[in-house]
Design a protein around this motif. Structure first.
Motif, short mmCIF file in Angstrom:
data_model
loop_
_atom_site.label_atom_id
_atom_site.label_comp_id
_atom_site.label_asym_id
_atom_site.label_seq_id
_atom_site.Cartn_x
_atom_site.Cartn_y
_atom_site.Cartn_z
N MET A 127 0.85 -1.19 0.00
CA MET A 127 0.00 0.00 0.00
C MET A 127 0.89 1.24 0.00
SD MET A 127 -2.93 1.21 2.73
CE MET A 127 -3.86 -0.32 2.55
N GLY A 128 0.70 2.12 -0.99
CA GLY A 128 1.49 3.33 -1.09
C GLY A 128 1.10 4.36 -0.04
N ARG A 129 1.89 5.45 -0.02
CA ARG A 129 1.65 6.50 0.98
C ARG A 129 0.28 7.14 0.79
NH1 ARG A 129 5.88 11.45 2.21
NH2 ARG A 129 4.75 12.35 3.99
N GLY A 130 -0.07 7.42 -0.49
CA GLY A 130 -1.38 8.02 -0.76
C GLY A 130 -2.52 7.12 -0.35
N GLU A 131 -2.39 5.82 -0.61
CA GLU A 131 -3.44 4.87 -0.24
C GLU A 131 -3.57 4.77 1.27
OE1 GLU A 131 -5.67 3.24 -2.05
OE2 GLU A 131 -4.97 4.40 -3.77
N ARG A 132 -2.43 4.78 1.96
CA ARG A 132 -2.48 4.73 3.43
C ARG A 132 -3.19 5.95 3.99
NH1 ARG A 132 2.94 2.95 2.93
NH2 ARG A 132 3.69 5.00 3.59
N ARG A 133 -2.93 7.12 3.39
CA ARG A 133 -3.58 8.34 3.86
C ARG A 133 -5.08 8.29 3.64
NH1 ARG A 133 -0.65 13.65 1.96
NH2 ARG A 133 0.94 12.60 3.22
N LYS A 134 -5.51 7.80 2.46
CA LYS A 134 -6.93 7.67 2.19
C LYS A 134 -7.59 6.68 3.15
CE LYS A 134 -6.74 8.77 -2.76
NZ LYS A 134 -6.97 8.25 -4.13
N HIS A 135 -6.87 5.59 3.40
CA HIS A 135 -7.40 4.57 4.32
C HIS A 135 -7.56 5.16 5.73
CE1 HIS A 135 -8.19 0.61 5.96
NE2 HIS A 135 -7.23 0.78 6.86
N ALA A 136 -6.56 5.94 6.17
CA ALA A 136 -6.63 6.56 7.50
C ALA A 136 -7.77 7.56 7.58
CB ALA A 136 -5.30 7.24 7.82
N ARG A 137 -7.98 8.35 6.50
CA ARG A 137 -9.08 9.30 6.48
C ARG A 137 -10.43 8.58 6.54
NH1 ARG A 137 -7.38 14.08 3.80
NH2 ARG A 137 -5.57 14.83 4.96
N ARG A 138 -10.55 7.48 5.80
CA ARG A 138 -11.79 6.71 5.80
C ARG A 138 -12.06 6.13 7.17
NH1 ARG A 138 -10.82 4.10 1.68
NH2 ARG A 138 -9.93 2.20 2.59
N GLU A 139 -11.03 5.60 7.81
CA GLU A 139 -11.19 5.08 9.17
C GLU A 139 -11.60 6.18 10.14
OE1 GLU A 139 -7.57 3.13 10.30
OE2 GLU A 139 -8.38 1.16 9.78
N GLN A 140 -10.99 7.36 9.98
CA GLN A 140 -11.34 8.48 10.86
C GLN A 140 -12.79 8.88 10.69
OE1 GLN A 140 -9.82 12.40 9.94
NE2 GLN A 140 -9.36 12.80 12.08
N ARG A 141 -13.27 8.98 9.44
CA ARG A 141 -14.67 9.34 9.21
C ARG A 141 -15.61 8.33 9.85
NH1 ARG A 141 -12.78 10.70 3.94
NH2 ARG A 141 -13.48 8.67 3.17
N GLU A 142 -15.31 7.06 9.69
CA GLU A 142 -16.16 6.02 10.27
C GLU A 142 -16.12 6.09 11.79
OE1 GLU A 142 -14.57 2.46 8.65
OE2 GLU A 142 -15.42 2.76 6.64
N ARG A 143 -14.93 6.32 12.33
CA ARG A 143 -14.80 6.40 13.79
C ARG A 143 -15.57 7.59 14.36
NH1 ARG A 143 -9.64 6.57 13.68
NH2 ARG A 143 -9.40 8.79 14.13
N ILE A 144 -15.49 8.72 13.66
CA ILE A 144 -16.16 9.93 14.14
C ILE A 144 -17.68 9.78 14.04
CG2 ILE A 144 -16.56 12.36 13.60
CD1 ILE A 144 -13.55 12.48 12.88
N GLU A 145 -18.17 9.20 12.97
CA GLU A 145 -19.62 9.01 12.85
C GLU A 145 -20.14 8.04 13.90
OE1 GLU A 145 -21.64 10.83 11.05
OE2 GLU A 145 -19.83 11.93 10.55
N GLU A 146 -19.34 7.02 14.22
CA GLU A 146 -19.73 6.09 15.28
C GLU A 146 -19.75 6.79 16.64
OE1 GLU A 146 -18.20 1.85 17.25
OE2 GLU A 146 -17.27 2.61 15.42
N LEU A 147 -18.75 7.65 16.87
CA LEU A 147 -18.71 8.41 18.11
C LEU A 147 -19.87 9.39 18.19
CD1 LEU A 147 -17.20 9.32 20.71
CD2 LEU A 147 -15.90 10.90 19.28
N ALA A 148 -20.18 10.05 17.08
CA ALA A 148 -21.27 11.03 17.06
C ALA A 148 -22.61 10.38 17.37
CB ALA A 148 -21.32 11.73 15.71
N ALA A 149 -22.78 9.14 16.94
CA ALA A 149 -24.04 8.44 17.19
C ALA A 149 -24.23 8.14 18.68
CB ALA A 149 -24.07 7.15 16.39
#
Length: 207
Positions: A1-23
């Motif tokens: 996994m390249g650097r760009g892909e890792r960054r996108k994956h981390a952003r996606r995880e963050q969005r999911e984590r934040i939406e779960e927390l917000a709920a």
């Protein structure tokens, strides 16, 4: 996994984590506050003792026989050491219904919710506020890599996610307004007297 892909994956995880927390979150009645705990105060104390014990000042830094360059160096290093101590042990972040207050060196900085896109914790433990306007970094949590190494809860990451959730969902923000200026006095009120104490302490050891 390249650097760009890792960054996108981390952003996606963050969005999911934040939406779960917000709920799960409920809007707090009072402003939320994050501040230095006993670990930060201990780190500040250790830093002061290390500075006094290990600092080797140039000749001419004494008040009794001062040389301008050497004296300026001694005063400046004492002030920097005092500022670092305050950063360790006196940082404070306050979130209320209007935005976030960050205790800084000269004043308490206010950031409105409307200019906060997201908040991330850096590898050094500082919180970075990302949005359309440049904002200062704040706090000094345990770095994520150290928290994982010590198997401690990542309080800084949770604080970043909580602030991001409140920035994105207005109904999750605290209902109350924090006293102004929130967070108490800026670092300078404590850094200057502490710098004098550090200078005199190192001066007495040299004498």
């Amino acid at each position: 996994m390249g650097r760009g892909e890792r960054r996108k994956h981390a952003r996606r995880e963050q969005r999911e984590r934040i939406e779960e927390l917000a709920a799960k979150m409920r809007d707090p009645a009072e402003p939320l506050v994050w501040r230095a705990g006993w670990q930060g105060r201990l780190a500040g104390l250790v830093w002061c003792l290390s500075f006094v014990a290990l600092t080797d000042r140039p000749d001419g830094a004494s008040l009794t026989h001062p040389e301008p360059g050497a004296l300026f160096f001694a005063v400046w290093t004492s002030l920097v050491a005092a500022w670092i101590t305050c950063q360790f042990s006196m940082w404070r972040i306050t979130a209320d219904r209007s935005g976030v207050y960050l205790r800084r060196m000269w004043s308490t900085r206010f950031i409105a919710w409307s200019v906060i896109g997201r908040v991330e914790i850096r590898r050094d433990g500082l919180l970075e506020f990302i949005g359309p306007q440049r904002a200062p970094m704040a706090g000094l949590f345990m770095p994520p890599w150290l928290a994982r190494l010590l198997r401690r809860p990542g309080t800084g990451g949770l604080a970043a996610d909580t602030l991001t959730a409140m920035a994105r969902h207005s109904h999750l923000r605290p209902a109350a307004q924090a006293p102004h200026p929130a967070g108490g006095s800026a670092f300078v009120r404590w850094a200057v007297p502490l710098a004098v104490i550090l200078y005199l302490a190192t001066e007495s050891l040299r004498g």
